[in-house]
Design a protein around this motif. Sequence first.
Motif, PDB file in Angstrom:
ATOM      1  N   ALA A  65       0.830  -1.203   0.000  1.00  0.00           N
ATOM      2  CA  ALA A  65       0.000   0.000   0.000  1.00  0.00           C
ATOM      3  C   ALA A  65       0.866   1.255   0.000  1.00  0.00           C
ATOM      4  N   GLU A  66       0.491   2.191  -0.859  1.00  0.00           N
ATOM      5  CA  GLU A  66       1.166   3.482  -0.935  1.00  0.00           C
ATOM      6  C   GLU A  66       0.112   4.577  -0.899  1.00  0.00           C
ATOM      7  N   PHE A  67       0.364   5.603  -0.093  1.00  0.00           N
ATOM      8  CA  PHE A  67      -0.588   6.687   0.093  1.00  0.00           C
ATOM      9  C   PHE A  67      -0.090   7.936  -0.649  1.00  0.00           C
ATOM     10  N   PRO A  68      -0.871   8.448  -1.605  1.00  0.00           N
ATOM     11  CA  PRO A  68      -0.463   9.675  -2.301  1.00  0.00           C
ATOM     12  C   PRO A  68      -0.280  10.827  -1.306  1.00  0.00           C
ATOM     13  N   ALA A  69       0.729  11.652  -1.577  1.00  0.00           N
ATOM     14  CA  ALA A  69       1.018  12.790  -0.703  1.00  0.00           C
ATOM     15  C   ALA A  69       1.509  13.958  -1.551  1.00  0.00           C
ATOM     16  N   GLU A  70       1.403  15.157  -0.977  1.00  0.00           N
ATOM     17  CA  GLU A  70       1.881  16.369  -1.645  1.00  0.00           C
ATOM     18  C   GLU A  70       2.859  17.099  -0.746  1.00  0.00           C
ATOM     19  N   ILE A  71       3.892  17.638  -1.373  1.00  0.00           N
ATOM     20  CA  ILE A  71       4.907  18.415  -0.672  1.00  0.00           C
ATOM     21  C   ILE A  71       5.005  19.769  -1.339  1.00  0.00           C
ATOM     22  N   LYS A  72       4.872  20.829  -0.558  1.00  0.00           N
ATOM     23  CA  LYS A  72       5.009  22.194  -1.085  1.00  0.00           C
ATOM     24  C   LYS A  72       6.453  22.629  -0.936  1.00  0.00           C
ATOM     25  N   VAL A  73       7.052  23.048  -2.042  1.00  0.00           N
ATOM     26  CA  VAL A  73       8.429  23.534  -2.034  1.00  0.00           C
ATOM     27  C   VAL A  73       8.432  24.944  -1.460  1.00  0.00           C
ATOM     28  N   LYS A  74       9.323  25.187  -0.489  1.00  0.00           N
ATOM     29  CA  LYS A  74       9.401  26.511   0.141  1.00  0.00           C
ATOM     30  C   LYS A  74      10.278  27.440  -0.686  1.00  0.00           C
ATOM     31  N   GLY A  75       9.809  28.638  -0.894  1.00  0.00           N
ATOM     32  CA  GLY A  75      10.605  29.680  -1.543  1.00  0.00           C
ATOM     33  C   GLY A  75      10.970  29.371  -2.979  1.00  0.00           C
ATOM     34  N   LYS A  76      11.925  30.126  -3.487  1.00  0.00           N
ATOM     35  CA  LYS A  76      12.415  29.954  -4.853  1.00  0.00           C
ATOM     36  C   LYS A  76      13.390  28.785  -4.879  1.00  0.00           C
ATOM     37  N   SER A  77      13.398  28.073  -5.990  1.00  0.00           N
ATOM     38  CA  SER A  77      14.334  26.971  -6.154  1.00  0.00           C
ATOM     39  C   SER A  77      14.675  26.822  -7.626  1.00  0.00           C
ATOM     40  N   ASP A  78      15.657  25.986  -7.907  1.00  0.00           N
ATOM     41  CA  ASP A  78      16.022  25.678  -9.285  1.00  0.00           C
ATOM     42  C   ASP A  78      15.233  24.487  -9.815  1.00  0.00           C
ATOM     43  N   LEU A  79      14.268  24.003  -9.044  1.00  0.00           N
ATOM     44  CA  LEU A  79      13.426  22.901  -9.501  1.00  0.00           C
ATOM     45  C   LEU A  79      12.487  23.406 -10.586  1.00  0.00           C
ATOM     46  N   ARG A  80      12.140  22.510 -11.504  1.00  0.00           N
ATOM     47  CA  ARG A  80      11.228  22.883 -12.579  1.00  0.00           C
ATOM     48  C   ARG A  80      10.110  21.859 -12.695  1.00  0.00           C
ATOM     49  N   ILE A  81       9.017  22.281 -13.234  1.00  0.00           N
ATOM     50  CA  ILE A  81       7.870  21.400 -13.434  1.00  0.00           C
ATOM     51  C   ILE A  81       8.292  20.236 -14.321  1.00  0.00           C
ATOM     52  N   GLY A  82       7.982  19.014 -13.871  1.00  0.00           N
ATOM     53  CA  GLY A  82       8.296  17.810 -14.628  1.00  0.00           C
ATOM     54  C   GLY A  82       9.577  17.110 -14.193  1.00  0.00           C
ATOM     55  N   MET A  83      10.401  17.757 -13.377  1.00  0.00           N
ATOM     56  CA  MET A  83      11.634  17.119 -12.888  1.00  0.00           C
ATOM     57  C   MET A  83      11.305  16.004 -11.909  1.00  0.00           C
ATOM     58  N   ASN A  84      12.147  14.999 -11.878  1.00  0.00           N
ATOM     59  CA  ASN A  84      12.061  13.972 -10.844  1.00  0.00           C
ATOM     60  C   ASN A  84      12.773  14.485  -9.603  1.00  0.00           C
ATOM     61  N   ALA A  85      12.237  14.166  -8.447  1.00  0.00           N
ATOM     62  CA  ALA A  85      12.826  14.623  -7.187  1.00  0.00           C
ATOM     63  C   ALA A  85      12.850  13.470  -6.188  1.00  0.00           C
ATOM     64  N   ARG A  86      13.815  13.520  -5.280  1.00  0.00           N
ATOM     65  CA  ARG A  86      13.887  12.595  -4.144  1.00  0.00           C
ATOM     66  C   ARG A  86      13.590  13.405  -2.895  1.00  0.00           C
ATOM     67  N   VAL A  87      12.722  12.881  -2.051  1.00  0.00           N
ATOM     68  CA  VAL A  87      12.350  13.619  -0.851  1.00  0.00           C
ATOM     69  C   VAL A  87      12.665  12.806   0.397  1.00  0.00           C
ATOM     70  N   SER A  88      13.067  13.495   1.436  1.00  0.00           N
ATOM     71  CA  SER A  88      13.283  12.890   2.748  1.00  0.00           C
ATOM     72  C   SER A  88      12.429  13.658   3.743  1.00  0.00           C
ATOM     73  N   ILE A  89      11.465  12.954   4.332  1.00  0.00           N
ATOM     74  CA  ILE A  89      10.595  13.577   5.322  1.00  0.00           C
ATOM     75  C   ILE A  89      11.301  13.484   6.672  1.00  0.00           C
ATOM     76  N   ILE A  90      11.440  14.618   7.349  1.00  0.00           N
ATOM     77  CA  ILE A  90      12.146  14.674   8.624  1.00  0.00           C
ATOM     78  C   ILE A  90      11.157  14.347   9.737  1.00  0.00           C
ATOM     79  N   ALA A  91      11.197  13.094  10.210  1.00  0.00           N
ATOM     80  CA  ALA A  91      10.279  12.655  11.258  1.00  0.00           C
ATOM     81  C   ALA A  91      10.745  13.128  12.628  1.00  0.00           C
ATOM     82  N   GLU A  92      12.059  13.168  12.823  1.00  0.00           N
ATOM     83  CA  GLU A  92      12.627  13.632  14.085  1.00  0.00           C
ATOM     84  C   GLU A  92      14.045  14.098  13.788  1.00  0.00           C
TER      85      GLU A  92
END
Length: 169
Positions: A65-92
């Motif tokens: 099971a996988e749950f869809p999620a959304e992450i809002k990028v803070k501020g300006k970045s060099d990321l662009r629409i359509g790029m692949n990204a790796r995310v690390s959620i900081i639990a602690e």
Amino acid sequence: MTVEDTDDLIINTKIKEYDIGSVKEGMSVVIKSDATGDQEFQGTLTKIAPTTAKDTTGQATSNSAEFPAEIKVKGKSDLRIGMNARVSIIAEEKKNVLSIPTSAITSNEEGKDIIFVVQAADDGTYIAKALPVTVGLETDFSCEIQAEGLKEGDEVIMSPEGLVDGVQI
């Protein structure tokens, strides 16, 4: 024509069932992309779907099971629409602590956690010195440790199997 907002980037991702109990909306996220090299961007986990991802027939989209999620990028970045990204959620998070790879921790005869550090002997050789440790926060690969006498920069033996305290290395 497609209208896209490049000022408020949202990353769509999925959170595995194994991890879903340890994350919640509002947690900080570190974002990386191959296209932007070593740059790290900050984000916030803004949405976690209440149900798993499903295909058009209503079946789960993967064996686990996988749950869809959304992450809002803070501020300006060099990321662009359509790029692949790796995310690390900081639990602690903890700052200014010592950490080592989990594989460097072993147990002594009493079942207590220990590590071996490299220590210079009086005759110019080196020995493996056992240090009892207290383990703190853990990730898949490393963990926080506390040990009396251990300091940043000490050499820790990464494969402690078969070592005993005081053995020459």
